[in-house]
Enzyme design. Structure first.
Site, PDB file in Angstrom:
ATOM      1  N   ALA A 612       0.840  -1.214   0.000  1.00  0.00           N
ATOM      2  CA  ALA A 612       0.000   0.000   0.000  1.00  0.00           C
ATOM      3  C   ALA A 612       0.871   1.259   0.000  1.00  0.00           C
ATOM      4  CB  ALA A 612      -0.969  -0.018   1.173  1.00  0.00           C
ATOM      5  N   LEU A 614       3.278   2.160   1.964  1.00  0.00           N
ATOM      6  CA  LEU A 614       4.642   2.072   2.520  1.00  0.00           C
ATOM      7  C   LEU A 614       5.673   2.333   1.420  1.00  0.00           C
ATOM      8  CD1 LEU A 614       4.413  -1.156   4.736  1.00  0.00           C
ATOM      9  CD2 LEU A 614       4.312   1.236   5.495  1.00  0.00           C
ATOM     10  N   GLU A 668     -10.298 -11.150   0.936  1.00  0.00           N
ATOM     11  CA  GLU A 668     -11.065 -11.101  -0.311  1.00  0.00           C
ATOM     12  C   GLU A 668     -12.366 -11.871  -0.060  1.00  0.00           C
ATOM     13  OE1 GLU A 668     -10.120  -9.583  -3.205  1.00  0.00           O
ATOM     14  OE2 GLU A 668      -8.395  -8.826  -2.092  1.00  0.00           O
ATOM     15  N   ASP A 679      -1.891 -13.285  -4.281  1.00  0.00           N
ATOM     16  CA  ASP A 679      -1.735 -11.830  -4.220  1.00  0.00           C
ATOM     17  C   ASP A 679      -0.315 -11.474  -3.777  1.00  0.00           C
ATOM     18  OD1 ASP A 679      -2.971  -9.153  -4.230  1.00  0.00           O
ATOM     19  OD2 ASP A 679      -2.468  -9.222  -2.090  1.00  0.00           O
ATOM     20  N   LYS A 683       3.135  -9.432  -5.639  1.00  0.00           N
ATOM     21  CA  LYS A 683       3.971  -8.377  -5.060  1.00  0.00           C
ATOM     22  C   LYS A 683       5.449  -8.762  -5.125  1.00  0.00           C
ATOM     23  CE  LYS A 683       0.225  -7.041  -1.986  1.00  0.00           C
ATOM     24  NZ  LYS A 683      -0.335  -7.171  -0.653  1.00  0.00           N
TER      25      LYS A 683
END
Ligand code: ADP
Ligand code: ASP
Ligand code: MG
Length: 816
Positions: A612, A614, A668, A679, A683
């Site tokens: 997010a 950060l 989710e 997910d 990343k």
């Protein structure tokens, strides 16, 4: 003694003439008796020209003539005492009758010669000066209407006559000597040749009249009263942020107004310059404002440029061919041909190879110039030594102007960077050897965008405007709007940035406004918008609006917008996105986005793809670009899984913790999307790619948190049932960890070009041992951060922090 010139808008209405009288009164009270020069009422010169040209084509002019009469008569009625009105009507009526006769002649003959045209347009100034002199007489007694045709003597180049300075100066001085006790009200713009016929000094020529009078009479000052606060840094009709300049040199003012249709007519500067008479540009509608002074000895300025000049409709002609190389007479022949035929060349550039010459002319002259060149260079064309001359229409010129450019390197770099970043293609460049001016030819369609972008680039102390087009009004989009709204003033004050949301779309509706949509009422406005959402149309409209410093913000989690990124970059629009799908699909696509953005000089920011708000992506980029080498990255980047393991303690079953996480909105809709590690994998993949690895999704090894039965369950309910039956498995994990004084952590790792995500048990010495709630943590072990890694830790999910990350990316766009 001063010369005061009032432009069209300053004599254009009852209200403005009243203000004009106030200005004259203030002079009178100081015992000053200025010479006053007047333009025609605003719009009148254009109207006269259109009547004359219309008549030559057989069009009636009666209605327009009546309109003209009415405008003058209305002023007389409003501002003259009743007993003085009739003489004024009579004098004006004589003028209108003469004008009617002239127009009737044109209509009958269907011919408008330049001589007749000058005669016709001269009535604009004659009528306004006559009218105002009658009105002024009521206030100042001794007023003398003066027809400049008697004083300013020119050759017979009708429409743009050249002044005979010696004779003119003499006539003006004699006249003034005889009449200086009167308040002289002089017609601007018009002059006369030796045969006594009326000529004009070129459009906007009343300014020039004032300077001719000022110079002849050695005036202390020439004041140009108009409808803006002085000479501005750019055309205020196009650049809203343009501001009035305090001071300029004559050369700068000349260069800034060179391209016509400007606040001052360039030839005005010459008589003033020769006599070193200051020209002050003032606003009739704000007389207290200081305005702009054009003078000889300006104090030094810190501004790199004084302003940006432009002309929005020109045509360019390009001559090229081998026949031109080394032929010394070639350009001479070309330009004397055009000069002979009175074709005004606005700008010329020639390549150093002498292989081509590009020049700009008024669109009306382009066809004639082409024909003349074809005749003159017929032989060269036949022998293929010259290529056919083509006209390119719809072009514009933009020029940056300022004497400071001479001492400041990097000015052209800044100009071209601003243009390039905004996708403005430069067709030709010219820099005056004086270095006071750099001009570029661009497409007229890009002019507004280019002017604003260049203005933003040079006047950095002003707020810079970003135009954002936002896709998605879910949690993140909505939060971003409220953050932007709350921070508007702070941003402008402290960062010098203004963000205008020029477009918003969700899956239902879309709306646009180049001046910025309201962030107070966007929700209702969008619901009521007449435009149904349509992604291709949204992108097309964003391109069509062609705004400077444009950013596309993708606040969705949908694959659809990704398909447009390439097109967006190619339109020189930056992209800010929290959508991970784009960067985590194929490596070739990831690379293509980056390359395309770089090639088009725009930004691609996606800080919120990982952790997010950060600072993870940016930290990694900074480490790499400062020459550090990444040895290992370890990270917990799933807020959901962190939450689950942090709460999987004591007697609570794994099933219950997952359920609770879901109820709290941490997962989710199908919690397996989190628990499968997919997910997280995205990343890690993005991080690996940013760290320089050419990695694909399949190369990331994922150890699932879930046993096979849970993963394969058909529905979410089935999944929960399967979780229950696996209680023992999870309890066993927990107990083992507890026994060894460890905690369970789902950790992603990148080392030696390999990426993996595994479920681990870590003890209290591990930096990830202490991790609370749904926090994310990432540690970078690098050549520089070897002993103790660089760690970034904090909330890695949630609308507030994600929107804040998008916000930060947005205001970093173009910050270089
Ligand atoms: P007037 O009728 O008073 O002679 P003009 O129309 O000739 O006035 O000139 C004033 C107008 O020039 C302004 O209203 C403004 O829109 C336009 N303009 C264009 N460029 C500039 C500039 N750089 N600074 C100020 N005004 C400009
Ligand atoms: N009335 C003339 C014109 O419109 C001259 C002037 O206003 O300066 O061009
Ligand atoms: Mg003017």
């Amino acid at each position: 003694m001063k010369v005061l010139k009032f432009g069209g808008t300053s004599v254009g209405s009852v209200g403005s003439i009243k203000t004009l009288l106030e200005i004259l009164k203030a002079e009178d009270e100081q015992g000053s008796r200025p010479v006053v020069v007047l333009s025609a009422m605003s719009g009148v010169t254009n109207l006269l020209i259109s009547m004359a040209e219309g008549a030559a084509e057989g069009h009636e002019f009666t209605a327009q003539l009546a309109e003209l009469e009415k405008r003058h008569f209305d002023v007389v009625k409003a501002l003259l005492d009743v007993q003085n009105q009739n003489p004024a009507f009579t004098r004006l009526k004589i003028h209108f009758n003469q004008l009617e006769e002239l127009l009737q002649g044109v209509l009958t003959l269907r011919e408008l010669t330049p001589k007749t045209r000058d005669q016709i347009v001269s009535y604009g100034e004659r009528c306004s000066a006559l009218m105002v002199s009658k009105i002024a007489a009521q206030h100042f007694g001794n007023v003398l209407f003066t027809d400049a045709a008697e004083l300013i003597k020119t050759d017979s180049s009708f429409g743009n006559a050249k002044v005979n300075n010696e004779l003119t100066d003499l006539l003006i001085r004699n006249y003034y000597q005889e009449n200086k006790d009167s308040l002289l009200i002089v017609t601007g713009f018009i002059a006369g040749n030796e045969a006594g016929q009326t000529t004009t000094l070129g459009r906007g020529g009343s300014d020039y009249t004032a300077a001719i009078l000022g110079a002849a009479l050695n005036a202390e000052e020439i004041q140009i009263w108009t409808d803006v606060n002085g000479m501005m840094t750019a055309d205020p009709r196009i650049v809203k942020k343009a501001f009035p300049l305090e001071e300029l040199t004559y050369t700068e003012a000349m260069e800034l107004s060179y391209f016509g249709a400007k606040v001052i007519y360039p030839p005005t500067m010459i008589p003033a310059f020769l006599k070193k008479i200051p020209i002050v540009i003032k606003n009739t509608f704000e007389p207290a404002f200081r305005g702009t002074v054009i003078r000889h000895d300006c104090k030094s300025s810190t501004l790199p440029i004084k302003g940006i000049s432009s002309i929005n409709n020109i045509s360019i002609l390009n001559l090229q061919g081998s026949g031109m190389v080394g032929k010394s007479g070639f350009s001479g022949r070309l330009f004397s041909l055009l000069a002979r035929e009175q074709i005004n060349i606005i700008l010329i550039t020639q390549s150093s190879s002498e292989h081509s010459i590009t020049f700009a002319v008024q669109p009306d002259d382009a066809g004639k110039a082409q024909r003349l060149i074809e005749q003159e260079f017929e032989l060269e064309l036949l022998a293929n030594k010259l290529e056919p001359v083509l006209i390119e229409r719809g072009q514009a010129i933009l020029a940056i102007v300022g004497e400071n450019m001479k001492q400041t390197p990097g000015m052209s770099g800044k100009l071209f960077h601003a243009l390039g970043r905004n996708g403005v293609n430069v067709r030709a460049i010219a820099q005056g050897s004086s270095e006071y001016n750099i001009s570029v030819i661009i497409s007229a369609a890009d002019l507004s965008k280019a002017l604003n972008a260049v203005h933003d680039a040079f006047f950095i102390e002003l707020t810079k405007t970003l135009h954002a087009f936002c896709l998605g009004t879910g949690n993140i989009g909505r939060t971003l709007f409220s953050q932007l709204n709350g921070h508007k003033e702070y941003l402008e004050k402290n960062n010098g940035i203004q963000v205008k949301i020029a477009g918003i779309s969700n899956t239902r509706k879309m709306m646009f406004n180049s001046d910025g949509l309201s962030l107070d009422t966007w929700k209702d406005d969008l619901a009521e918008s007449i435009h149904t959402a349509d992604l291709p149309a949204f992108i097309a409209k964003m391109k069509e609006m062609n705004l400077p410093n444009c950013v596309f913000i993708d606040n969705t989690a949908s694959p659809k917008p990704i398909e447009f990124y390439e097109e967006v970059f190619k339109s020189n629009i930056s992209v800010v996105t929290c959508n991970k799908i784009g960067n985590s699909a194929s490596f070739s696509q990831y690379k293509m986005f980056r390359d395309t953005a770089r090639r088009h000089g725009v930004d691609f920011f996606y800080e919120t793809n990982v952790g997010a708000g950060l600072p993870i992506i940016r930290t990694l980029k900074d480490l790499m670009s400062s020459g550090d080498r990444i040895q290992c990255i370890e990270a917990i980047l799933s807020g959901t899984i962190s939450y689950i393991f942090n709460h999987f303690k004591g007697d609570v079953s794994f099933h219950d913790v997952v359920k609770e996480a879901q109820d709290k909105g941490y997962t989710e809709p199908d919690p397996r999307d989190d628990l499968s590690g997919r997910d997280f994998m995205r990343k890690i993949l993005i991080l690996a790619r940013d760290a320089g690895h050419e990695m694909e999704e399949a190369e990331v090894e994922i150890e699932s948190v879930l046993p096979k039965a849970c993963l394969e369950a058909a529905t979410v309910d089935d999944f929960y049932n399967a979780l229950k039956t696996e209680d023992a498995y999870f309890n066993d994990l927990k107990d083992r960890a507890l026994k060894e004084k460890k905690v369970l952590r789902y950790i992603g790792k990148l080392e030696n070009g390999k990426a993996s995500i595994t479920l681990q048990m870590v003890d209290e010495n591990h930096p990830f041992y202490m991790l609370s709630g749904s926090d994310n943590i990432i540690s970078f072990t690098t050549d520089r951060y070897k002993e103790r890694p660089l760690v970034v830790k904090g909330p890695g999910a949630g609308a507030e922090v994600t929107a804040a990350g998008v916000f930060a990316d947005l205001i970093n766009v173009g910050a270089d």
